[in-house]
Design an enzyme around this catalytic site. Sequence first.
Site, PDB file in Angstrom:
ATOM      1  CB  ALA A  27      -0.869  -0.009   1.251  1.00 45.20           C
ATOM      2  N   GLY A  82       0.506  -5.152   0.524  1.00 46.20           N
ATOM      3  CA  GLY A  82      -0.652  -5.103  -0.370  1.00 46.20           C
ATOM      4  C   GLY A  82      -0.325  -5.616  -1.760  1.00 46.20           C
ATOM      5  CD  GLU A 129      -2.639  -7.731   2.137  1.00 46.42           C
ATOM      6  OE1 GLU A 129      -3.411  -8.092   3.049  1.00 46.42           O
ATOM      7  OE2 GLU A 129      -2.235  -6.555   1.989  1.00 46.42           O
ATOM      8  CD  GLU A 160       1.474  -6.026   5.111  1.00 43.83           C
ATOM      9  OE1 GLU A 160       0.819  -5.960   4.070  1.00 43.83           O
ATOM     10  OE2 GLU A 160       2.275  -6.949   5.341  1.00 43.83           O
TER      11      GLU A 160
HETATM   12  N1  T1G Z   1       4.713   3.375   0.180  1.00 43.78           N
HETATM   13  C1  T1G Z   1       5.230   4.591  -0.132  1.00 43.78           C
HETATM   14  N2  T1G Z   1       6.561   4.823  -0.406  1.00 43.78           N
HETATM   15  C2  T1G Z   1       7.366   3.760  -0.377  1.00 43.78           C
HETATM   16  C3  T1G Z   1       6.897   2.453  -0.050  1.00 43.78           C
HETATM   17  C4  T1G Z   1       5.502   2.279   0.230  1.00 43.78           C
HETATM   18  N3  T1G Z   1       4.973   1.094   0.527  1.00 43.78           N
HETATM   19  N4  T1G Z   1       7.955   1.611  -0.089  1.00 43.78           N
HETATM   20  C5  T1G Z   1       9.020   2.356  -0.427  1.00 43.78           C
HETATM   21  N5  T1G Z   1       8.681   3.637  -0.591  1.00 43.78           N
HETATM   22  C6  T1G Z   1       9.568   4.740  -0.981  1.00 43.78           C
HETATM   23  C7  T1G Z   1      10.635   5.053   0.061  1.00 43.78           C
HETATM   24  O1  T1G Z   1      10.173   5.930   1.029  1.00 43.78           O
HETATM   25  C8  T1G Z   1      11.731   5.670  -0.792  1.00 43.78           C
HETATM   26  O2  T1G Z   1      11.388   7.004  -1.034  1.00 43.78           O
HETATM   27  C9  T1G Z   1      11.630   4.904  -2.096  1.00 43.78           C
HETATM   28  O3  T1G Z   1      10.314   4.315  -2.107  1.00 43.78           O
HETATM   29  C10 T1G Z   1      12.631   3.808  -2.222  1.00 43.78           C
HETATM   30  O4  T1G Z   1      12.547   2.988  -1.074  1.00 43.78           O
HETATM   31  C11 T1G Z   1      -2.872  -3.105   2.943  1.00 43.78           C
HETATM   32  C12 T1G Z   1      -1.233  -1.884   4.866  1.00 43.78           C
HETATM   33  C13 T1G Z   1      10.392  -1.988  -1.480  1.00 43.78           C
HETATM   34  C14 T1G Z   1      12.155  -3.279  -0.329  1.00 43.78           C
HETATM   35  O5  T1G Z   1       6.353  -2.429   4.104  1.00 43.78           O
HETATM   36  O6  T1G Z   1      10.585  -2.395   2.234  1.00 43.78           O
HETATM   37  O7  T1G Z   1       0.822  -2.881   2.238  1.00 43.78           O
HETATM   38  O8  T1G Z   1      13.267   8.125   0.084  1.00 43.78           O
HETATM   39  O9  T1G Z   1      14.836   3.461  -0.218  1.00 43.78           O
HETATM   40  O10 T1G Z   1      16.116  -0.008  -0.441  1.00 43.78           O
HETATM   41  O11 T1G Z   1      -1.725  -4.874   3.834  1.00 43.78           O
HETATM   42  O12 T1G Z   1      11.251   0.264   0.188  1.00 43.78           O
HETATM   43  O13 T1G Z   1      13.341   7.731  -2.372  1.00 43.78           O
HETATM   44  O14 T1G Z   1      11.709   9.379  -1.393  1.00 43.78           O
HETATM   45  O15 T1G Z   1      13.469   1.598   0.752  1.00 43.78           O
HETATM   46  O16 T1G Z   1      15.330  -0.451  -2.804  1.00 43.78           O
HETATM   47  C15 T1G Z   1       3.859  -2.870   3.124  1.00 43.78           C
HETATM   48  C16 T1G Z   1       8.127  -1.075   2.284  1.00 43.78           C
HETATM   49  C17 T1G Z   1       3.160  -1.553   3.175  1.00 43.78           C
HETATM   50  C18 T1G Z   1       7.432  -2.359   2.009  1.00 43.78           C
HETATM   51  C19 T1G Z   1      12.726  -1.207  -1.634  1.00 43.78           C
HETATM   52  N6  T1G Z   1       5.065  -2.737   2.343  1.00 43.78           N
HETATM   53  N7  T1G Z   1       9.222  -0.807   1.378  1.00 43.78           N
HETATM   54  O17 T1G Z   1      13.858  -0.991  -0.875  1.00 43.78           O
HETATM   55  O18 T1G Z   1      14.381   1.425  -1.567  1.00 43.78           O
HETATM   56  S1  T1G Z   1       1.741  -1.627   4.232  1.00 43.78           S
HETATM   57  C20 T1G Z   1       6.233  -2.510   2.910  1.00 43.78           C
HETATM   58  C21 T1G Z   1      10.390  -1.498   1.459  1.00 43.78           C
HETATM   59  C22 T1G Z   1       0.612  -2.539   3.329  1.00 43.78           C
HETATM   60  C23 T1G Z   1      -1.536  -3.690   3.192  1.00 43.78           C
HETATM   61  C24 T1G Z   1      -0.646  -2.908   4.067  1.00 43.78           C
HETATM   62  C25 T1G Z   1      11.491  -1.047   0.558  1.00 43.78           C
HETATM   63  C26 T1G Z   1      11.650  -1.903  -0.718  1.00 43.78           C
HETATM   64  P1  T1G Z   1      12.493   8.111  -1.184  1.00 43.78           P
HETATM   65  P2  T1G Z   1      13.874   2.378  -0.425  1.00 43.78           P
HETATM   66  P3  T1G Z   1      15.037  -0.029  -1.448  1.00 43.78           P
END
Ligand code: T1G
Length: 690
Positions: free
Chosen positions: A66, A105, A108, A128
């Site tokens: 998400a 998500g 999902e 999450e």
């Molecule tokens: N939403 C918004 N921005 C995101 C994002 C996300 N989910 N994931 C990464 N970014 C932005 C981050 O802030 C950065 O921005 C840029 O992308 C690069 O990220 C309904 C509720 C995918 C493994 O927890 O683990 O889904 O600093 O530096 O090292 O059930 O990002 O460049 O401006 O980390 O290559 C669940 C979170 C969400 C994954 C890539 N998903 N992301 O790593 O790059 S909750 C997560 C990561 C959800 C549902 C629920 C990592 C990555 P900027 P980065 P990276």
Amino acid sequence: MPNINEVTTLDITNEVAVITLNSPPVNALSANVREGLNEGVSSAINDESVKSIVIICEGRTFIAGADITEFGQAPKGPSLYEVQDTIENSPKPVIAAIHGTALGGGLEVALTCHYRIAVPSSKCGLPEVNLGLLPGAGGTQRLPRIVGAAKALVMMTSGEHVPAEQCLSMGLVDEMAKEDSLLEDALVFAQKIVSEKRPLVKVRDAEDKIAADKGNNALFADFRKSIARKTRGFLAPEYNIQCIEAAVNKPFEEGLKIEQELFMKLMTGTQSAAQRYMFFAQRQVTKIPDIEPDTEVKDINSVGVIGAGTMGGGISMNFANVGIPVTIIEQSQERLDKGLGIIRKNYENSAARGRITEAQVEERMNLIDGKTSIEALDTQDMIIEAVFENMDLKKDIFKQLDGICKEGAILATNTSALDVNVIAAETNRPEDVIGLHFFSPANVMRLLEIVRGDKTSKSVVASSLAVAKKIQKIAAVVGVCPGFVGNRILAQRQREANKLILEGALPWDIDDALFDFGFPMGPFAMSDLAGLDIGWSKDTSKGESLRDVLCEAGRLGQKSGKGFYIYDENRNKSPDPEVEALIKKFGEERQIKMRDVGKEEILERCLYPMINEGFKILEEGMAIRASDIDIVWTNGYGWPVYEGGPMFYGNTIGFDKVLFWLKKAELELGPEFKPSAYLEKVVTEEINIF
Ligand code: T1G
């Protein structure tokens, strides 16, 4: 050319509709992406020429979850549930084509597709829990149905990103594509599904993987026990477990309701707010305002480390772990052999625990070369001095390094408190000098304070940040001041803790209050671990401080079986009435009136001065952002991440409340509680420091 909306394209090839998402940086499920997906799939369903549908992403990754930046905002566009229903109820097979990471998500969404194909380098996960949440789009009910309850428990409480090979063997992925031909292979797979008339597999209907665990309470009880220590204080892991229990024991729709309830509880709670804040804080901390992206980053392909003691050894391991050769210097062969012996022992312990292979032990040891002459450091790209904290010794070493090291080499000191500018001034190249403050054990602790001297060049700062990333450290750039950020704030807590035991609070009362708050250990248990006699000498001790009294009584800490606590043969600690008596006597001799000190006061006295010091650090520009201070404390000093660090915590309870408390304490307890002028300004002008 996107033709569904600005982030979504629909192309039809050989009766396969390919929906391509392109929403950098990580194709997060923003309103745009949800809308594009929903319309793309609907159009494909309604297009008679289409027999199957492939969802694929451009850029570095499949949908990584998400869009966390949308949390807490008014919902726009179709909900994720709507999108998932469109996909899952499609009368035509929908295939998710995965590269990079299918997370949260994103997974999902893939789990509502009828099939999943992935490249070998890709990973899937429901992380999450690392945001203080749980999968809120059916993941808690669908994942157990496809991988079984036991694997779902591990995946959802650890947040691990599972490699594609494992996903294939777990049934999470149905087909493996070749690394560089995902789209082509997905098209072939889609056509095969159609030609072989394979069923539209709805994961929600799969019961075989969970049937065996129905009513198996022991599975969940044992699992809870196995993670209790690691997840102490966190709400999200337990809620994830409860959802999986529901998945195993209840019909899908009922499980989904429980998931939604628990998701909203977490989403509206402070823990997830703190952990989401830390997610972005960790991404902000490497952004240095005055260092442009095109600043020269030096290649660090060889490192020299001075000192093979605890810090030098740990630091060297970080570089050997990532294949960078290290030359480690010690004064004598004997000390060198001892240091190298400890490094080998550490590696062998890791191999014994299956973390690395025996071959890797040798590989890494072969990358570490020991020398007894500092002259050997004439070719390395970076030199890190890690000798004990003595300014004259460090100044002498840097004077020597200035004459030995190659031009452009980065000269770093691992000092944890001394003035880096003074050390740099011993050289003719202060622009190449920087502080790299590792935390013990340096091969384990993830935090690195990068101490930027007044003359340190931008290239040296940028190169140090790049090195930190390479050795998998979380680095924060801080200024030169006594104790930098971490130890400077720690000193506030230690001071108050030491004062409180002379006012009537017992060491274990204070430790328990901070332990219950979420710290892994309180200050007195920590002192016993480190040893009460660091910097203490029997000859000069005059019984003037409580520490003197304890050390004179042979209470040196864990190593002597007693310190503030008494320890059994397994080093389990327990309060010691003898210490209570010693403190009482110490107080009486100094006419100190003891009183009852409650838990709340202990927390205020220990935590509020830390927040105040954080404001002073920001005021002086010794940290770039408030969130950098929180990164330092959550990654180096055990501040519970679900409380977000001292600055976030201060904001949660209210800076006005902290200010009011400090002003009162200043009057009643002394000038050390004088509020930072910046704190006053932030409260008065309601400034948002984040
Ligand atoms: N939403 C918004 N921005 C995101 C994002 C996300 N989910 N994931 C990464 N970014 C932005 C981050 O802030 C950065 O921005 C840029 O992308 C690069 O990220 C309904 C509720 C995918 C493994 O927890 O683990 O889904 O600093 O530096 O090292 O059930 O990002 O460049 O401006 O980390 O290559 C669940 C979170 C969400 C994954 C890539 N998903 N992301 O790593 O790059 S909750 C997560 C990561 C959800 C549902 C629920 C990592 C990555 P900027 P980065 P990276």
